[in-house]
Motif scaffolding. Structure first.
Motif, PDB file in Angstrom:
ATOM      1  N   ALA A   1     -19.953  56.842  66.513  1.00 17.44           N
ATOM      2  CA  ALA A   1     -18.879  56.092  65.847  1.00 17.44           C
ATOM      3  C   ALA A   1     -18.149  55.256  66.894  1.00 17.44           C
ATOM      4  CB  ALA A   1     -17.907  57.023  65.134  1.00 17.44           C
ATOM      5  N   PHE A   2     -17.348  54.290  66.425  1.00 10.16           N
ATOM      6  CA  PHE A   2     -16.709  53.363  67.364  1.00 10.16           C
ATOM      7  C   PHE A   2     -15.773  54.068  68.330  1.00 10.16           C
ATOM      8  CE2 PHE A   2     -13.156  53.515  64.383  1.00 10.16           C
ATOM      9  CZ  PHE A   2     -12.057  53.358  65.206  1.00 10.16           C
TER      10      PHE A   2
ATOM     11  N   ASP B   1     -14.273  61.794  63.314  1.00 12.00           N
ATOM     12  CA  ASP B   1     -14.955  61.104  64.407  1.00 12.00           C
ATOM     13  C   ASP B   1     -14.222  61.184  65.750  1.00 12.00           C
ATOM     14  OD1 ASP B   1     -17.102  60.377  62.789  1.00 12.00           O
ATOM     15  OD2 ASP B   1     -16.046  58.602  62.056  1.00 12.00           O
TER      16      ASP B   1
ATOM     17  N   PRO C   1     -12.669  48.435  58.812  1.00  9.59           N
ATOM     18  CA  PRO C   1     -12.439  49.653  58.028  1.00  9.59           C
ATOM     19  C   PRO C   1     -11.295  50.446  58.674  1.00  9.59           C
ATOM     20  CG  PRO C   1     -14.783  49.367  58.512  1.00  9.59           C
ATOM     21  CD  PRO C   1     -14.041  48.367  59.349  1.00  9.59           C
TER      22      PRO C   1
ATOM     23  N   ASN D   1      -6.056  54.930  60.542  1.00  7.51           N
ATOM     24  CA  ASN D   1      -4.843  55.114  61.324  1.00  7.51           C
ATOM     25  C   ASN D   1      -4.283  53.807  61.899  1.00  7.51           C
ATOM     26  OD1 ASN D   1      -3.202  57.288  61.804  1.00  7.51           O
ATOM     27  ND2 ASN D   1      -4.794  58.428  62.880  1.00  7.51           N
ATOM     28  N   PHE D   2      -4.903  52.706  61.578  1.00 10.76           N
ATOM     29  CA  PHE D   2      -4.423  51.387  61.983  1.00 10.76           C
ATOM     30  C   PHE D   2      -4.562  51.119  63.486  1.00 10.76           C
ATOM     31  CE2 PHE D   2      -1.356  47.795  62.145  1.00 10.76           C
ATOM     32  CZ  PHE D   2      -1.766  47.106  61.035  1.00 10.76           C
ATOM     33  N   GLY D   3      -5.440  51.879  64.159  1.00 14.76           N
ATOM     34  CA  GLY D   3      -5.609  51.666  65.596  1.00 14.76           C
ATOM     35  C   GLY D   3      -6.533  50.495  65.886  1.00 14.76           C
TER      36      GLY D   3
ATOM     37  N   MET E   1     -11.422  57.668  56.871  1.00 16.21           N
ATOM     38  CA  MET E   1     -10.303  56.821  56.454  1.00 16.21           C
ATOM     39  C   MET E   1      -9.463  57.506  55.376  1.00 16.21           C
ATOM     40  SD  MET E   1     -11.960  53.048  56.658  1.00 16.21           S
ATOM     41  CE  MET E   1     -12.816  53.047  55.105  1.00 16.21           C
TER      42      MET E   1
END
Ligand SMILES: *Cc1c(COP(=O)(O)O)cnc(C)c1O
Length: 467
Positions: free
Chosen positions: A109-110, A142, A252, A255-257, A307
């Motif tokens: 994952a990112f 993740d 996507p 938590n808006f990070g 999410m």
């Protein structure tokens, strides 16, 4: 480079402090006092940089004198040596959209992109001070795996990861629980991700507890993670063949990070026209973008579990910016959130938010349908989170020649096999090393959603010396 908290601009910190503390003791989030800016010419001059070189260029603008240049380069090179793609991040085009494969790290994952750097940064800084720290972090699936991979066999760090029991996919869980190094503690909490996040925040806010275990955190509020995520916005801009075009990037979001990192990239000078906040039915940010009312409700589980979030921790950072960096305004809004469980942005503030962002939520059916359509037309399998980003961009339907479109692929589809099979009637491609985790022994402890109980558990483990 100077930093302060979104809730108190009087106290100044350097990079090392904010990176080790993670969350300010006043409950606020750290932000730079002044952002480094770059002209378009300076940005374009980095056209042929590798991801690692670009990373170095961005990081050095934020880290002050915490790392000598050669050491910072080493940290970055070691971090990305474990990625499965030579370029670190690959782009592929589906229709008129560049899909950005952010999942070539060790846990698919990112989050690996930032977490690997954090692991080596902690190791470096604590290796000098010989201090031992205990990291406590919450995960929606993740972050935990990425953190465990980044901190396993690190000498000066124990890591405690709280995940919501039965609310992460089996692959997500096994990527965390099959790593058996003695400094790794997996806790399955009987609750939701928001509960886990709340528990960690309360531990941070308890100064005695925090000091007693030398607590630190690597949640998405850690500024160093934001910096690592800024890098790929610059990277994808430089990879495409049309530098004259403004970017639209669909992210996507939970938590808006990740999407906030795009906002910072834009503030630094990257030509971004709009950032798309794409979500599942846990869409409090979409509602906030419409009315200015930020009102978390209860989490409704989805097929994009990373999410399933109703409290977007990094949102406080954007609030700070849209209210003209008024710390007293942030304190007042955050008090409303604590006491009334909501806050209302002013019209002026909302307008600034809308200038930078759009938001769309995508239903479960649309998500599966998108995976199916993309597969049918291209044979690419995209994961449910990425499908949400892709569909949101399609629905936004603002395609112009003067713009270039990007969609983040935040996870590898093999992390969510049930949804993939449902959508395409076929298994996702599974990398060889993932097949092994299904045979391995797991190690985790199930605990009630009880702050005092979990604190006690952590305190016991943190104090037992390990070699
Ligand atoms: C964490 C995560 C997200 C959300 O990212 P934020 O930075 O929390 O907004 C989206 N997709 C996947 C696969 C994730 O792991």
């Amino acid at each position: 480079m100077q930093y302060y908290s979104t809730r108190n601009k009087k106290k100044i910190y350097n990079f090392e402090e904010i990176f080790l503390n993670a969350l300010a003791s006043d409950g606020g989030l750290y932000v730079p006092k002044l952002l480094p800016k770059m002209t378009l010419k300076e940005i374009k001059e980095m056209k042929n940089f590798s991801f690692q070189e670009l990373s170095y260029e961005i990081f050095k603008r934020f880290t002050g004198d915490t790392f000598p240049a050669a050491d910072l380069r080493k940290i970055i090179n070691k971090s990305y040596s474990v990625f499965r793609s030579k370029k670190i991040i690959d782009l592929k085009k589906i229709d008129n959209i560049f899909c950005v494969e952010l999942y070539h790290g060790p846990t698919l994952a990112f989050k690996d992109v930032a977490m690997q750097v954090l692991g080596h940064m902690y190791d470096y800084v604590l290796g000098i001070s010989k201090n031992k720290m205990n990291l406590v972090t919450a995960t929606s699936g993740d972050t935990g795996a990425a953190a465990i991979d980044a901190f396993k066999n690190k000498k000066y760090v124990n890591i405690f990861v709280l995940h919501p029991e039965n609310k992460v996919s089996e692959t997500q869980r096994r990527l965390m629980t099959t790593i058996l190094d003695p400094n790794i503690y997996n806790i399955a909490v009987k609750g939701t991700f928001d509960d886990c996040q709340y528990l960690v925040k309360e531990m941070f806010n308890d100064k005695n507890f925090r000091n007693s275990i030398q607590m630190s955190g690597v949640n998405s509020i850690n500024w160093a993670r934001i910096v690592a995520q800024i890098v790929y916005y610059f990277f994808i801009y430089l990879q495409q063949e049309h530098p004259e075009k403004q970017m639209v990037v669909s992210v996507p979001t939970g938590n808006f990070g990740d999407v906030y990192a795009g906002y910072i990239a834009k503030q630094m000078g990257l030509p971004i026209e709009k950032l798309m906040i794409a979500s599942n039915h846990n869409n409090l940010l979409e509602k906030c973008l419409q009315t200015g009312l930020y009102k978390p409700s209860t989490v409704n589980p989805s097929i994009s579990p990373s999410m399933d979030i109703q409290v977007a921790s990094n949102f406080e950072r954007i609030v700070f910016d849209i209210c003209e960096q008024s710390d007293s305004r942030v304190v007042s809004l955050m008090n409303d959130l604590k006491e009334k469980k909501e806050f209302q942005l002013s019209n002026e503030e909302l307008k600034k938010l809308q200038e930078n962002f759009v938001a769309l939520s995508i239903s479960e059916d649309e998500t599966l349908q998108t995976i199916k359509e993309v597969y049918a037309s291209t044979k690419f399998v995209i994961d449910p989170h990425s499908a949400i980003g892709f569909k949101a961009l399609k629905k936004y339907n603002n395609f112009k020649d003067s713009l270039s479109y990007f969609c983040f692929e935040t996870a590898h589809p093999c992390k969510f096999p049930e949804s993939i099979i449902k959508a395409i009637n076929n298994d996702p491609p599974i990398p060889e090393f993932v097949k092994n985790i299904y045979k391995k022994k797991e190690n985790f402890t199930v605990l009630q959603n009880d702050l005092e109980l979990i604190k006690k558990y952590i305190q016991n483990k943190a104090s037992s010396p390990q070699s």
